[in-house]
Design a protein around this motif. Structure first.
Motif, PDB file in Angstrom:
ATOM      1  N   GLU A 125       0.815  -1.220   0.000  1.00 12.40           N
ATOM      2  CA  GLU A 125       0.000   0.000   0.000  1.00 12.40           C
ATOM      3  C   GLU A 125       0.847   1.266   0.000  1.00 12.40           C
ATOM      4  O   GLU A 125       0.567   2.206  -0.747  1.00 12.40           O
ATOM      5  CB  GLU A 125      -0.964   0.003   1.183  1.00 12.40           C
ATOM      6  N   HIS A 126       1.903   1.310   0.809  1.00  8.62           N
ATOM      7  CA  HIS A 126       2.719   2.529   0.852  1.00  8.62           C
ATOM      8  C   HIS A 126       3.410   2.791  -0.491  1.00  8.62           C
ATOM      9  O   HIS A 126       3.651   3.935  -0.855  1.00  8.62           O
ATOM     10  CB  HIS A 126       3.733   2.485   2.008  1.00  8.62           C
TER      11      HIS A 126
ATOM     12  N   ARG B 276       0.638   4.139  -2.967  1.00  5.84           N
ATOM     13  CA  ARG B 276       0.268   5.498  -2.543  1.00  5.84           C
ATOM     14  C   ARG B 276       1.376   6.496  -2.888  1.00  5.84           C
ATOM     15  O   ARG B 276       1.103   7.644  -3.221  1.00  5.84           O
ATOM     16  CB  ARG B 276      -0.051   5.540  -1.056  1.00  5.84           C
TER      17      ARG B 276
ATOM     18  N   GLN C  62      -4.894   7.200  -4.986  1.00  8.40           N
ATOM     19  CA  GLN C  62      -5.746   7.492  -3.836  1.00  8.40           C
ATOM     20  C   GLN C  62      -6.961   6.580  -3.893  1.00  8.40           C
ATOM     21  O   GLN C  62      -7.786   6.692  -4.800  1.00  8.40           O
ATOM     22  CB  GLN C  62      -6.189   8.957  -3.858  1.00  8.40           C
ATOM     23  N   GLN C  63      -7.023   5.658  -2.943  1.00  4.39           N
ATOM     24  CA  GLN C  63      -8.139   4.725  -2.845  1.00  4.39           C
ATOM     25  C   GLN C  63      -8.459   4.531  -1.367  1.00  4.39           C
ATOM     26  O   GLN C  63      -7.609   4.758  -0.508  1.00  4.39           O
ATOM     27  CB  GLN C  63      -7.780   3.354  -3.432  1.00  4.39           C
ATOM     28  N   SER C  64      -9.666   4.087  -1.086  1.00 12.08           N
ATOM     29  CA  SER C  64     -10.026   3.794   0.293  1.00 12.08           C
ATOM     30  C   SER C  64      -9.244   2.571   0.771  1.00 12.08           C
ATOM     31  O   SER C  64      -8.611   1.865  -0.013  1.00 12.08           O
ATOM     32  CB  SER C  64     -11.533   3.574   0.409  1.00 12.08           C
ATOM     33  N   ARG C  65      -9.314   2.324   2.049  1.00 11.58           N
ATOM     34  CA  ARG C  65      -8.558   1.210   2.631  1.00 11.58           C
ATOM     35  C   ARG C  65      -9.090  -0.137   2.162  1.00 11.58           C
ATOM     36  O   ARG C  65     -10.250  -0.269   1.807  1.00 11.58           O
ATOM     37  CB  ARG C  65      -8.629   1.282   4.147  1.00 11.58           C
ATOM     38  N   GLY C  66      -8.206  -1.107   2.187  1.00 11.93           N
ATOM     39  CA  GLY C  66      -8.602  -2.470   1.868  1.00 11.93           C
ATOM     40  C   GLY C  66      -8.234  -2.942   0.477  1.00 11.93           C
ATOM     41  O   GLY C  66      -8.293  -4.135   0.189  1.00 11.93           O
ATOM     42  N   TRP C  67      -7.839  -2.040  -0.414  1.00 11.09           N
ATOM     43  CA  TRP C  67      -7.472  -2.442  -1.773  1.00 11.09           C
ATOM     44  C   TRP C  67      -6.085  -3.061  -1.774  1.00 11.09           C
ATOM     45  O   TRP C  67      -5.148  -2.528  -1.174  1.00 11.09           O
ATOM     46  CB  TRP C  67      -7.516  -1.241  -2.725  1.00 11.09           C
TER      47      TRP C  67
ATOM     48  N   ARG D  88     -10.362  -6.132  -3.451  1.00 16.29           N
ATOM     49  CA  ARG D  88     -10.549  -6.197  -2.008  1.00 16.29           C
ATOM     50  C   ARG D  88     -11.682  -7.172  -1.726  1.00 16.29           C
ATOM     51  O   ARG D  88     -12.622  -7.305  -2.511  1.00 16.29           O
ATOM     52  CB  ARG D  88     -10.814  -4.829  -1.390  1.00 16.29           C
TER      53      ARG D  88
END
Length: 130
Positions: free
Chosen positions: A75-76, A79, A84-89, A106
């Motif tokens: 994720e890091h 990003r 930019q996406q919501s959490r869980g992807w 997800r």
């Protein structure tokens, strides 16, 4: 009123974009930062799903293709590319023919916990005609 520059004396007004985004500072990924007007466009697909996962793909600008690592991204990492996406992807792959297309998924909640969409409201189009 003092605006900090004098147009009568022939001074040009300051460039606020250059002050906020100087092109001389290197980007964390080795690219130069660009003025706000030239920030590259990232395209997000609509979401689609099966019984287990929700999916989407993200198309990065072709200029980023050479700096995107060829391993699955944490994720890091994605990003840091500007996604930019919501959490869980979770990044689970690349689209083979186009190396700038990242595949994400997800896990869907169990069926009992999924929100139920309201039933569509049917409107009689002839009811208002008299």
């Amino acid at each position: 009123l003092d605006v900090g520059w004098n147009s009568v004396a022939g001074q040009s007004p300051p460039n606020p974009v250059a002050e906020i985004h100087p092109t001389s500072n290197p980007h964390p990924l080795g690219m130069d930062q660009q003025p706000i007007q030239q920030i590259q466009h990232i395209t997000y697909s609509t979401k689609y799903s099966d019984d287990t996962y929700e999916y989407r793909h993200v198309v990065l600008p072709s200029q980023l293709t050479d700096i995107v690592p060829r391993h699955l991204l944490a994720e890091h990492e994605w990003r840091s590319l500007g996604l930019q996406q919501s959490r869980g992807w979770i990044h689970y792959g690349f689209y083979g023919p186009e190396k700038n297309v990242l595949l994400f998924r997800r896990k869907l909640p169990p069926p009992a916990e999924r929100p139920v969409a309201p039933a569509p409201v049917l409107v009689d189009s002839e009811a208002g005609d008299t």
